[in-house]
Scaffold this motif. Sequence first.
Motif, PDB file in Angstrom:
ATOM      1  N   GLY A  78       0.624  -1.371  -0.256  1.00  0.00           N
ATOM      2  CA  GLY A  78      -0.207   0.198  -0.056  1.00  0.00           C
ATOM      3  C   GLY A  78       0.857   1.136  -0.115  1.00  0.00           C
ATOM      4  N   LEU A  79       1.653   1.135   0.918  1.00  0.00           N
ATOM      5  CA  LEU A  79       2.983   2.460   0.548  1.00  0.00           C
ATOM      6  C   LEU A  79       3.323   2.760   0.094  1.00  0.00           C
ATOM      7  N   THR A  80       4.253   2.201  -1.258  1.00  0.00           N
ATOM      8  CA  THR A  80       4.449   1.708  -2.305  1.00  0.00           C
ATOM      9  C   THR A  80       3.765   1.985  -3.044  1.00  0.00           C
ATOM     10  N   ASN A  81       2.848   2.035  -3.596  1.00  0.00           N
ATOM     11  CA  ASN A  81       1.400   2.028  -4.890  1.00  0.00           C
ATOM     12  C   ASN A  81       0.916   3.272  -4.206  1.00  0.00           C
ATOM     13  N   GLY A  82       0.946   4.243  -3.335  1.00  0.00           N
ATOM     14  CA  GLY A  82       0.252   5.837  -2.309  1.00  0.00           C
ATOM     15  C   GLY A  82       1.335   6.448  -3.521  1.00  0.00           C
ATOM     16  N   TYR A  83       2.795   6.204  -3.069  1.00  0.00           N
ATOM     17  CA  TYR A  83       3.536   6.924  -2.993  1.00  0.00           C
ATOM     18  C   TYR A  83       3.928   7.265  -4.506  1.00  0.00           C
ATOM     19  N   LEU A  84       4.090   5.760  -4.794  1.00  0.00           N
ATOM     20  CA  LEU A  84       4.622   6.058  -6.530  1.00  0.00           C
ATOM     21  C   LEU A  84       3.386   6.124  -7.588  1.00  0.00           C
ATOM     22  N   THR A  85       2.591   6.568  -7.066  1.00  0.00           N
ATOM     23  CA  THR A  85       1.731   6.650  -7.937  1.00  0.00           C
ATOM     24  C   THR A  85       1.725   8.553  -7.643  1.00  0.00           C
ATOM     25  N   SER A  86       1.818   8.816  -6.888  1.00  0.00           N
ATOM     26  CA  SER A  86       1.743  10.115  -7.086  1.00  0.00           C
ATOM     27  C   SER A  86       3.006  11.000  -7.484  1.00  0.00           C
ATOM     28  N   VAL A  87       3.715  10.680  -7.319  1.00  0.00           N
ATOM     29  CA  VAL A  87       5.251  10.790  -7.913  1.00  0.00           C
ATOM     30  C   VAL A  87       5.173  11.256  -9.127  1.00  0.00           C
ATOM     31  N   LEU A  88       4.738   9.791  -9.752  1.00  0.00           N
ATOM     32  CA  LEU A  88       4.638   9.804 -11.519  1.00  0.00           C
ATOM     33  C   LEU A  88       3.727  10.775 -11.948  1.00  0.00           C
ATOM     34  N   MET A  89       2.289  10.949 -11.528  1.00  0.00           N
ATOM     35  CA  MET A  89       1.399  11.524 -11.958  1.00  0.00           C
ATOM     36  C   MET A  89       2.145  12.910 -11.237  1.00  0.00           C
ATOM     37  N   ILE A  90       3.102  13.491 -10.792  1.00  0.00           N
ATOM     38  CA  ILE A  90       3.447  14.737 -10.860  1.00  0.00           C
ATOM     39  C   ILE A  90       4.065  14.940 -11.551  1.00  0.00           C
ATOM     40  N   LEU A  91       5.282  13.855 -11.748  1.00  0.00           N
ATOM     41  CA  LEU A  91       6.532  14.293 -12.706  1.00  0.00           C
ATOM     42  C   LEU A  91       6.318  14.495 -14.328  1.00  0.00           C
ATOM     43  N   ALA A  92       5.031  13.514 -14.409  1.00  0.00           N
ATOM     44  CA  ALA A  92       4.522  12.920 -16.508  1.00  0.00           C
ATOM     45  C   ALA A  92       4.304  14.779 -16.831  1.00  0.00           C
ATOM     46  N   PRO A  93       3.898  15.324 -16.135  1.00  0.00           N
ATOM     47  CA  PRO A  93       2.507  16.640 -16.764  1.00  0.00           C
ATOM     48  C   PRO A  93       3.842  17.225 -16.714  1.00  0.00           C
ATOM     49  N   LYS A  94       5.361  17.452 -16.373  1.00  0.00           N
ATOM     50  CA  LYS A  94       6.374  18.533 -16.143  1.00  0.00           C
ATOM     51  C   LYS A  94       6.999  18.345 -17.221  1.00  0.00           C
ATOM     52  N   THR A  95       7.276  17.039 -17.795  1.00  0.00           N
ATOM     53  CA  THR A  95       8.336  16.676 -18.808  1.00  0.00           C
ATOM     54  C   THR A  95       7.997  16.821 -20.150  1.00  0.00           C
ATOM     55  N   VAL A  96       6.656  18.239 -20.317  1.00  0.00           N
ATOM     56  CA  VAL A  96       6.052  18.551 -22.077  1.00  0.00           C
ATOM     57  C   VAL A  96       5.572  19.935 -21.244  1.00  0.00           C
ATOM     58  N   GLN A  97       5.521  20.613 -22.235  1.00  0.00           N
ATOM     59  CA  GLN A  97       5.103  22.472 -21.913  1.00  0.00           C
ATOM     60  C   GLN A  97       4.378  22.685 -21.825  1.00  0.00           C
ATOM     61  N   PHE A  98       4.266  23.529 -20.248  1.00  0.00           N
ATOM     62  CA  PHE A  98       2.952  24.022 -19.614  1.00  0.00           C
ATOM     63  C   PHE A  98       1.429  23.575 -20.231  1.00  0.00           C
ATOM     64  N   GLN A  99       1.446  23.679 -21.354  1.00  0.00           N
ATOM     65  CA  GLN A  99       0.044  24.337 -22.118  1.00  0.00           C
ATOM     66  C   GLN A  99      -0.520  22.713 -22.400  1.00  0.00           C
ATOM     67  N   HIS A 100       0.548  21.676 -22.086  1.00  0.00           N
ATOM     68  CA  HIS A 100       0.117  20.262 -22.669  1.00  0.00           C
ATOM     69  C   HIS A 100       0.086  19.404 -21.599  1.00  0.00           C
ATOM     70  N   ALA A 101       0.096  20.326 -20.433  1.00  0.00           N
ATOM     71  CA  ALA A 101       0.531  19.157 -19.673  1.00  0.00           C
ATOM     72  C   ALA A 101      -0.970  18.713 -19.061  1.00  0.00           C
ATOM     73  N   GLU A 102      -2.426  19.536 -19.571  1.00  0.00           N
ATOM     74  CA  GLU A 102      -3.263  18.468 -18.919  1.00  0.00           C
ATOM     75  C   GLU A 102      -3.255  17.759 -19.941  1.00  0.00           C
ATOM     76  N   THR A 103      -3.380  17.544 -21.289  1.00  0.00           N
ATOM     77  CA  THR A 103      -3.013  16.704 -21.951  1.00  0.00           C
ATOM     78  C   THR A 103      -2.186  14.912 -21.632  1.00  0.00           C
ATOM     79  N   ALA A 104      -0.925  15.324 -21.196  1.00  0.00           N
ATOM     80  CA  ALA A 104       0.079  14.952 -20.508  1.00  0.00           C
ATOM     81  C   ALA A 104      -1.183  13.782 -19.698  1.00  0.00           C
ATOM     82  N   GLY A 105      -0.970  14.240 -18.686  1.00  0.00           N
ATOM     83  CA  GLY A 105      -1.973  13.694 -17.271  1.00  0.00           C
ATOM     84  C   GLY A 105      -2.926  12.732 -17.370  1.00  0.00           C
TER      85      GLY A 105
END
Length: 219
Positions: A169-196
């Motif tokens: 449970g701990l790793t599921n919650g933590y890693l999901t949050s981390v990846l969900m936060i990191l992924a939109p940051k890899t694209v331009q700001f206006q495309h962050a929602e699409t990345a999400g």
Amino acid sequence: SANLYFIVSIVVMVICIVFYNMAHRLPVIKYYNELKIQVVNEEKEEKGVMAGVIWKSTLSEIVGRVKWYGLGILIIYVVTLCIFPGYITEDVHSQILKDWYPILLITGYNVFDLVGKSLTALYFIENAKVAVGASFARLLFLPLFLGCLHGPEFFRTEIPVTVLTCLLGLTNGYLTSVLMILAPKTVQFQHAETAGIVIVLFLVVGLTAGSVVSWFWVI
């Protein structure tokens, strides 16, 4: 009782809907919405309105940038649903706790999942390779839980199963949050929602695949 369960669920859902509809009034949300509109307008001035071909190219680029984050999330949920809740409720038993055993395990999982999601406020992994690698490393839970079924006597007792379930449970919650936060940051700001949205699609595939694979544990 069943009625209480559904009443609580409905109340929580109503509260979530109310808060969701109030969120756009928060200053931080207003700020980022205005910033997004500004960036989108600037992009339109530079490139014009996106035609179908251009949009497909942009979407393909977004998917290419976030694919490893998406695969990490997919693996997270395949592993989690392989084990939880089917394995927890069907395959493990306790002579001491009896029917309370699966209830306590499910509670432990959910509590630590919440703790994991909250931990990102205290410590956040900025290194994407580490986060994705940790997601794939969760595959080790499969042989470990298998050992709790067919391994040495100690592995089949309550303590190892409980510890592993809480770590799951701990790793599921933590890693999901981390990846969900990191992924939109890899694209331009206006495309962050699409990345999400793309990441959520990976999550849905992971949920589906994990649910299917979990039958092998139950069977």
